[in-house]
Design a protein around this motif. Structure first.
Motif, PDB file in Angstrom:
ATOM      1  N   ALA A 116       0.833  -1.209   0.000  1.00 20.06           N
ATOM      2  CA  ALA A 116       0.000   0.000   0.000  1.00 20.06           C
ATOM      3  C   ALA A 116       0.868   1.260   0.000  1.00 20.06           C
ATOM      4  CB  ALA A 116      -0.923  -0.011   1.212  1.00 20.06           C
ATOM      5  N   ALA A 117       1.954   1.251   0.765  1.00 21.06           N
ATOM      6  CA  ALA A 117       2.860   2.400   0.776  1.00 21.06           C
ATOM      7  C   ALA A 117       3.510   2.584  -0.592  1.00 21.06           C
ATOM      8  CB  ALA A 117       3.927   2.218   1.857  1.00 21.06           C
ATOM      9  N   SER A 118       3.873   1.480  -1.230  1.00 19.39           N
ATOM     10  CA  SER A 118       4.434   1.556  -2.583  1.00 19.39           C
ATOM     11  C   SER A 118       3.415   2.137  -3.551  1.00 19.39           C
ATOM     12  CB  SER A 118       4.877   0.171  -3.053  1.00 19.39           C
ATOM     13  OG  SER A 118       5.880  -0.348  -2.215  1.00 19.39           O
ATOM     14  N   ALA A 119       2.161   1.701  -3.429  1.00 21.32           N
ATOM     15  CA  ALA A 119       1.114   2.208  -4.306  1.00 21.32           C
ATOM     16  C   ALA A 119       0.900   3.705  -4.101  1.00 21.32           C
ATOM     17  CB  ALA A 119      -0.190   1.449  -4.069  1.00 21.32           C
ATOM     18  N   VAL A 120       0.935   4.155  -2.849  1.00 25.68           N
ATOM     19  CA  VAL A 120       0.786   5.590  -2.565  1.00 25.68           C
ATOM     20  C   VAL A 120       1.917   6.378  -3.229  1.00 25.68           C
ATOM     21  CG1 VAL A 120       0.966   7.326  -0.728  1.00 25.68           C
ATOM     22  CG2 VAL A 120      -0.519   5.348  -0.423  1.00 25.68           C
ATOM     23  N   CYS A 121       3.152   5.892  -3.091  1.00 26.98           N
ATOM     24  CA  CYS A 121       4.299   6.599  -3.667  1.00 26.98           C
ATOM     25  C   CYS A 121       4.253   6.610  -5.193  1.00 26.98           C
ATOM     26  CB  CYS A 121       5.599   5.975  -3.177  1.00 26.98           C
ATOM     27  SG  CYS A 121       5.887   6.201  -1.411  1.00 26.98           S
ATOM     28  N   VAL A 122       3.897   5.479  -5.795  1.00 27.33           N
ATOM     29  CA  VAL A 122       3.819   5.405  -7.259  1.00 27.33           C
ATOM     30  C   VAL A 122       2.709   6.320  -7.773  1.00 27.33           C
ATOM     31  CG1 VAL A 122       3.228   3.888  -9.191  1.00 27.33           C
ATOM     32  CG2 VAL A 122       4.872   3.129  -7.466  1.00 27.33           C
ATOM     33  N   LEU A 123       1.545   6.282  -7.116  1.00 30.47           N
ATOM     34  CA  LEU A 123       0.439   7.137  -7.532  1.00 30.47           C
ATOM     35  C   LEU A 123       0.810   8.609  -7.386  1.00 30.47           C
ATOM     36  CD1 LEU A 123      -2.474   7.435  -8.505  1.00 30.47           C
ATOM     37  CD2 LEU A 123      -3.199   7.282  -6.117  1.00 30.47           C
ATOM     38  N   ALA A 124       1.473   8.956  -6.285  1.00 29.23           N
ATOM     39  CA  ALA A 124       1.904  10.344  -6.097  1.00 29.23           C
ATOM     40  C   ALA A 124       2.884  10.756  -7.189  1.00 29.23           C
ATOM     41  CB  ALA A 124       2.530  10.523  -4.716  1.00 29.23           C
ATOM     42  N   GLY A 125       3.795   9.854  -7.552  1.00 25.31           N
ATOM     43  CA  GLY A 125       4.743  10.156  -8.628  1.00 25.31           C
ATOM     44  C   GLY A 125       4.062  10.353  -9.970  1.00 25.31           C
ATOM     45  N   LEU A 126       3.088   9.493 -10.270  1.00 28.41           N
ATOM     46  CA  LEU A 126       2.347   9.638 -11.526  1.00 28.41           C
ATOM     47  C   LEU A 126       1.536  10.926 -11.555  1.00 28.41           C
ATOM     48  CD1 LEU A 126       1.058   5.988 -12.082  1.00 28.41           C
ATOM     49  CD2 LEU A 126       2.807   7.194 -13.399  1.00 28.41           C
ATOM     50  N   LEU A 127       0.884  11.241 -10.446  1.00 27.32           N
ATOM     51  CA  LEU A 127       0.106  12.477 -10.394  1.00 27.32           C
ATOM     52  C   LEU A 127       1.008  13.704 -10.488  1.00 27.32           C
ATOM     53  CD1 LEU A 127      -2.582  11.620  -7.702  1.00 27.32           C
ATOM     54  CD2 LEU A 127      -2.909  11.861 -10.158  1.00 27.32           C
ATOM     55  N   ALA A 128       2.205  13.615  -9.880  1.00 21.28           N
ATOM     56  CA  ALA A 128       3.142  14.738  -9.949  1.00 21.28           C
ATOM     57  C   ALA A 128       3.565  15.016 -11.384  1.00 21.28           C
ATOM     58  CB  ALA A 128       4.367  14.457  -9.081  1.00 21.28           C
ATOM     59  N   TYR A 176      -0.533  15.692   0.847  1.00 23.02           N
ATOM     60  CA  TYR A 176      -1.544  14.641   0.837  1.00 23.02           C
ATOM     61  C   TYR A 176      -0.913  13.248   0.806  1.00 23.02           C
ATOM     62  CZ  TYR A 176      -5.060  18.236  -0.144  1.00 23.02           C
ATOM     63  OH  TYR A 176      -5.897  19.316  -0.078  1.00 23.02           O
ATOM     64  N   ALA A 177       0.176  13.098   0.047  1.00 25.27           N
ATOM     65  CA  ALA A 177       0.853  11.799  -0.023  1.00 25.27           C
ATOM     66  C   ALA A 177       1.411  11.408   1.341  1.00 25.27           C
ATOM     67  CB  ALA A 177       1.958  11.837  -1.070  1.00 25.27           C
ATOM     68  N   LEU A 178       1.968  12.380   2.060  1.00 23.95           N
ATOM     69  CA  LEU A 178       2.499  12.095   3.391  1.00 23.95           C
ATOM     70  C   LEU A 178       1.394  11.649   4.339  1.00 23.95           C
ATOM     71  CD1 LEU A 178       5.044  12.040   5.062  1.00 23.95           C
ATOM     72  CD2 LEU A 178       4.711  14.457   5.557  1.00 23.95           C
ATOM     73  N   ALA A 179       0.256  12.317   4.270  1.00 23.56           N
ATOM     74  CA  ALA A 179      -0.876  11.911   5.106  1.00 23.56           C
ATOM     75  C   ALA A 179      -1.367  10.516   4.718  1.00 23.56           C
ATOM     76  CB  ALA A 179      -2.011  12.925   4.980  1.00 23.56           C
ATOM     77  N   ALA A 180      -1.375  10.214   3.411  1.00 24.25           N
ATOM     78  CA  ALA A 180      -1.798   8.884   2.959  1.00 24.25           C
ATOM     79  C   ALA A 180      -0.834   7.810   3.450  1.00 24.25           C
ATOM     80  CB  ALA A 180      -1.886   8.857   1.432  1.00 24.25           C
ATOM     81  N   LEU A 181       0.464   8.110   3.452  1.00 23.93           N
ATOM     82  CA  LEU A 181       1.438   7.137   3.969  1.00 23.93           C
ATOM     83  C   LEU A 181       1.190   6.851   5.445  1.00 23.93           C
ATOM     84  CD1 LEU A 181       4.716   8.308   2.207  1.00 23.93           C
ATOM     85  CD2 LEU A 181       3.598   6.087   1.947  1.00 23.93           C
ATOM     86  N   HIS A 182       0.902   7.891   6.218  1.00 25.84           N
ATOM     87  CA  HIS A 182       0.593   7.674   7.633  1.00 25.84           C
ATOM     88  C   HIS A 182      -0.680   6.851   7.789  1.00 25.84           C
ATOM     89  CE1 HIS A 182       3.417   9.860  10.276  1.00 25.84           C
ATOM     90  NE2 HIS A 182       3.706  10.508   9.165  1.00 25.84           N
ATOM     91  N   ALA A 183      -1.641   7.079   6.910  1.00 26.71           N
ATOM     92  CA  ALA A 183      -2.902   6.338   7.005  1.00 26.71           C
ATOM     93  C   ALA A 183      -2.699   4.853   6.714  1.00 26.71           C
ATOM     94  CB  ALA A 183      -3.930   6.932   6.040  1.00 26.71           C
ATOM     95  N   VAL A 184      -1.915   4.528   5.677  1.00 27.16           N
ATOM     96  CA  VAL A 184      -1.747   3.107   5.350  1.00 27.16           C
ATOM     97  C   VAL A 184      -0.787   2.414   6.305  1.00 27.16           C
ATOM     98  CG1 VAL A 184      -2.282   3.459   2.916  1.00 27.16           C
ATOM     99  CG2 VAL A 184       0.106   3.452   3.645  1.00 27.16           C
ATOM    100  N   ALA A 185       0.080   3.169   6.981  1.00 26.51           N
ATOM    101  CA  ALA A 185       1.059   2.551   7.874  1.00 26.51           C
ATOM    102  C   ALA A 185       0.529   2.332   9.279  1.00 26.51           C
ATOM    103  CB  ALA A 185       2.322   3.411   7.941  1.00 26.51           C
ATOM    104  N   ARG A 186      -0.647   2.881   9.574  1.00 27.40           N
ATOM    105  CA  ARG A 186      -1.192   2.692  10.921  1.00 27.40           C
ATOM    106  C   ARG A 186      -1.535   1.230  11.144  1.00 27.40           C
ATOM    107  NH1 ARG A 186      -5.223   7.230  13.002  1.00 27.40           N
ATOM    108  NH2 ARG A 186      -4.752   6.085  14.876  1.00 27.40           N
ATOM    109  N   PRO A 187      -1.131   0.675  12.282  1.00 28.38           N
ATOM    110  CA  PRO A 187      -1.488  -0.721  12.552  1.00 28.38           C
ATOM    111  C   PRO A 187      -2.999  -0.865  12.693  1.00 28.38           C
ATOM    112  CG  PRO A 187      -0.056   0.154  14.286  1.00 28.38           C
ATOM    113  CD  PRO A 187      -0.358   1.264  13.339  1.00 28.38           C
ATOM    114  N   LEU A 188      -3.511  -1.914  12.088  1.00 29.95           N
ATOM    115  CA  LEU A 188      -4.949  -2.177  12.181  1.00 29.95           C
ATOM    116  C   LEU A 188      -5.284  -2.733  13.544  1.00 29.95           C
ATOM    117  CD1 LEU A 188      -5.482  -3.840   8.710  1.00 29.95           C
ATOM    118  CD2 LEU A 188      -6.038  -1.504   9.366  1.00 29.95           C
TER     119      LEU A 188
END
Length: 200
Positions: free
Chosen positions: A156-168, A182-194
């Motif tokens: 998920a973190a990889s997907a966030v980074c790739v998507l951010a790169g494509l959007l950039a 927004y990408a930084l906030a998304a990384l924090h969201a996907v990295a939170r332990p469930l």
């Protein structure tokens, strides 16, 4: 939601979106010398962590102190990250242009490695943000443990980074800093332990 918590409305969402956009602009501005990329990302990550855990952004004095403390080790982290990014970028360009052997399979493998490494870097930035912007080695170890224990989080973190790169690459340059926040906030969201579900 408990009765004591105030109900959030659209103004709170708009305020959060504006705060993240401003954070992105400050992050990009602080990272302009390139070698300050890692300290800027660490301090921005610490600010997002504070917002998530404490419900508020850190004071300007706290942020400035964190940036000063993050500079010495962050400069080394920036140099390493930039060297890896340049090497991978050169490999991808050479493979795409057909200047080196390997063709499409080698290009696909290199792109997957690059995506995995950016996801790992994103997890490192989240981990260093949890410690107030310090401790890159410990953050790298924590991100590696997260990636091995929870490969879905790494993906998920990889997907966030790739998507951010494509959007950039697709948005106008003035919108790239907004995307960074927004990408930084998304990384924090996907990295939170469930939260674990306990079954009776």
């Amino acid at each position: 939601m408990s009765d004591t918590e105030p109900r959030r409305d659209w103004r709170d969402t708009l305020r959060d979106a504006t705060d993240l956009a401003l954070l992105g602009f400050l992050l990009v501005l602080a990272a302009l010398p390139l070698l300050t990329l890692a300290p800027a990302a660490a301090v921005a990550s610490a600010a997002v962590h504070d917002r998530i855990t404490n419900g508020g952004w850190p004071a300007l004095r706290t942020t400035a102190a964190r940036f000063t403390r993050a500079l010495p080790t962050g400069l080394t982290a920036s140099a390493v990250a930039l060297a890896v990014a340049v090497a991978l970028g050169a490999d991808l360009l050479a493979l795409a242009a057909g200047r080196v052997p390997g063709g499409p399979p080698a290009l696909a493998v290199t792109a997957l490695v690059a995506a995995a490494l950016t996801g790992y870097a994103g997890l490192v930035v989240v981990a260093v943000g949890r410690t107030g912007g310090r401790g890159w080695r410990d953050a790298a170890r924590a991100a590696a443990r997260t990636g091995l224990d929870r490969p879905g989080t790494w993906a998920a973190a990889s997907a966030v980074c790739v998507l951010a790169g494509l959007l950039a690459a697709l948005v106008t340059p003035v919108a790239v800093p907004i995307l960074a926040g927004y990408a930084l906030a998304a990384l924090h969201a996907v990295a939170r332990p469930l939260a674990r579900v306990v079954t009776p």
